[in-house]
Design an enzyme around this catalytic site. Structure first.
Site, PDB file in Angstrom:
ATOM      1  N   SER A 171      -0.282   3.557  -9.845  1.00  0.00           N
ATOM      2  CA  SER A 171      -0.383   2.183  -9.333  1.00  0.00           C
ATOM      3  C   SER A 171      -1.246   2.141  -8.079  1.00  0.00           C
ATOM      4  O   SER A 171      -1.067   2.951  -7.170  1.00  0.00           O
ATOM      5  CB  SER A 171       1.003   1.636  -8.993  1.00  0.00           C
ATOM      6  N   GLU A 207      -1.261   0.899  -2.307  1.00  0.00           N
ATOM      7  CA  GLU A 207      -0.412   2.094  -2.284  1.00  0.00           C
ATOM      8  C   GLU A 207      -1.336   3.319  -2.230  1.00  0.00           C
ATOM      9  O   GLU A 207      -1.031   4.331  -1.590  1.00  0.00           O
ATOM     10  CB  GLU A 207       0.431   2.124  -3.568  1.00  0.00           C
TER      11      GLU A 207
END
Ligand SMILES: Cc1cc2nc3c(=O)[nH]c(=O)nc-3n(C[C@H](O)[C@H](O)[C@H](O)COP(=O)(O)OP(=O)(O)OC[C@H]3O[C@@H](n4cnc5c(N)ncnc54)[C@H](O)[C@@H]3O)c2cc1C
Length: 338
Positions: free
Chosen positions: A259, A331
């Site tokens: 992600s 992230e």
């Protein structure tokens, strides 16, 4: 430079699951805490900026790294033992290894780490999670070196002091290198046997660079299957469901870092869904594309440059901001270029 564990002109692409990155003037891969300390002293003496990392499964390295940086891979620090105070695991131990030790010692506490790319140190750093389980659930005490300590002494911090929340911790706000940890385990006798059993499996199953995702997948599924065959047992359902879940999202088919963005819980929908609403799956730039199977993954289609990934990251941020009035937080750690 006479230290065997410091290389010059090392290809960073071999250290990242994106398989992207140029040549680092300095790259160190210490195998002990003493070697790490000596790398830090070398960096201080040469006025190099250290960048420390694990398996490179959450990092985008630049195509042209800065020459005054020393890249420190911690993935060779992978020792584990039980002592009088607890179960110690070094920072470079792959998190997936914990799931095997759990399997071989009769607890499901570490099942969430199966096929979770990355090292224990990085998991502690960013509180890696899989659905409702996260690293802070299994951490007792972390061991770290504070780069601002002139003696580079190893210090400890209990999990209660680590300020954990969703993909956040005290480590993310400090220049601390995690070197290992005491982890929780419900049964230390079984744990001892489990560690020995996984050491035996390591001798049987061929190991290859886990920063290459298909290798990582093959190695850990083979370890679980070999354990099952040797014990005339089935691979546990919890492991099978991870294989099914990650397989259906093609996690290990293309170089990626999983992600790219953290979920924005205030918005109320995971980032994959947010990107889907904008019909951005499959968007291509250079050698990179937003995955066709998961809106929150940007993959290297084979010859992507760091710039291609950064372009798509910025495109998603801009589009989400225009459509939904928030800028998603990355992230993925993007390392600065020259
Ligand atoms: C296919 C795929 C699926 C993924 N799925 C998930 C998932 O389900 N859940 C999840 O949480 N993540 C997931 N990730 C991301 C990745 O697994 C985690 O971010 C993992 O914690 C990264 O570990 P690493 O060793 O590769 O860290 P790296 O990428 O090497 O480093 C990441 C960051 O951690 C810091 N760091 C690394 N080691 C240390 C240390 N010892 N001390 C201090 N700081 C350190 C680095 O400086 C860097 O800022 C996925 C990645 C991939 C490729």
């Amino acid at each position: 430079m006479n230290k065997q564990f410091i290389q010059s002109n090392a290809d960073l692409s071999a250290y990242s699951t994106y398989e992207i990155g140029g040549k680092a003037k300095y790259l160190a891969a210490p195998t002990t805490i003493e070697e790490l300390t000596s790398v830090l002293e070398f960096a201080k003496e040469k006025e190099l900026k250290p960048f420390w990392f694990g398996m490179g499964s959450n990092i985008l390295f630049p195509d042209e790294p800065k020459e005054d940086m020393i890249f420190i891979s911690l993935k060779e620090l992978k020792e584990t033992h039980i002592d009088e105070k607890g179960w110690f695991v070094s920072a470079g131990m792959p998190m997936s290894h914990l799931s095997l030790i759990g399997l071989a010692s009769g607890t499901a506490d570490f099942d969430f780490c199966f096929l979770l790319p990355g090292t224990v140190g990085a998991g502690i750093y960013m509180n890696a999670k899989y659905y409702n389980r996260q690293i802070c659930d299994i951490l007792d005490t972390a061991f770290y070196i504070d780069l601002n300590d002139p003696e580079f002494k190893v210090q400890t911090i209990h999990v209660d002091g680590c300020g954990y929340s969703y993909k956040n911790s005290i480590f993310m706000n400090n220049d601390w290198i995690i070197v290992g940890a005491y982890l929780k385990h419900p049964d230390f006798n079984a744990l001892e046997q489990g560690i020995r059993e996984v050491e035996r499996l390591e001798q049987v199953v061929e190991y290859r660079n886990p920063s290459v995702l298909p290798n990582f997948y093959k190695y850990y599924t083979a370890m679980a299957e070999t354990w099952a065959q040797d014990h005339e047992a089935e691979v546990p359902e919890s492991f099978k469901s991870v294989i099914q879940d990650r397989g259906s999202k093609f996690h290990f088919d293309y170089p990626s870092c999983g992600s790219v963005f953290k979920n924005n819980y205030d918005f109320g929908e995971p980032m994959g869904k947010v990107v889907d609403r904008l019909n951005m799956r499959g968007t291509v730039h250079g050698g990179a594309s937003i995955s066709s199977w998961h809106g929150n993954m940007i993959v290297n289609q084979g010859n992507a440059k760091a710039e291609d990934i950064v372009h798509l990251v910025e495109q998603v941020k801009k589009s989400v901001n225009e459509a939904f009035d928030f800028i998603p937080e990355e992230e993925l750690i993007i390392v600065e270029k020259k």
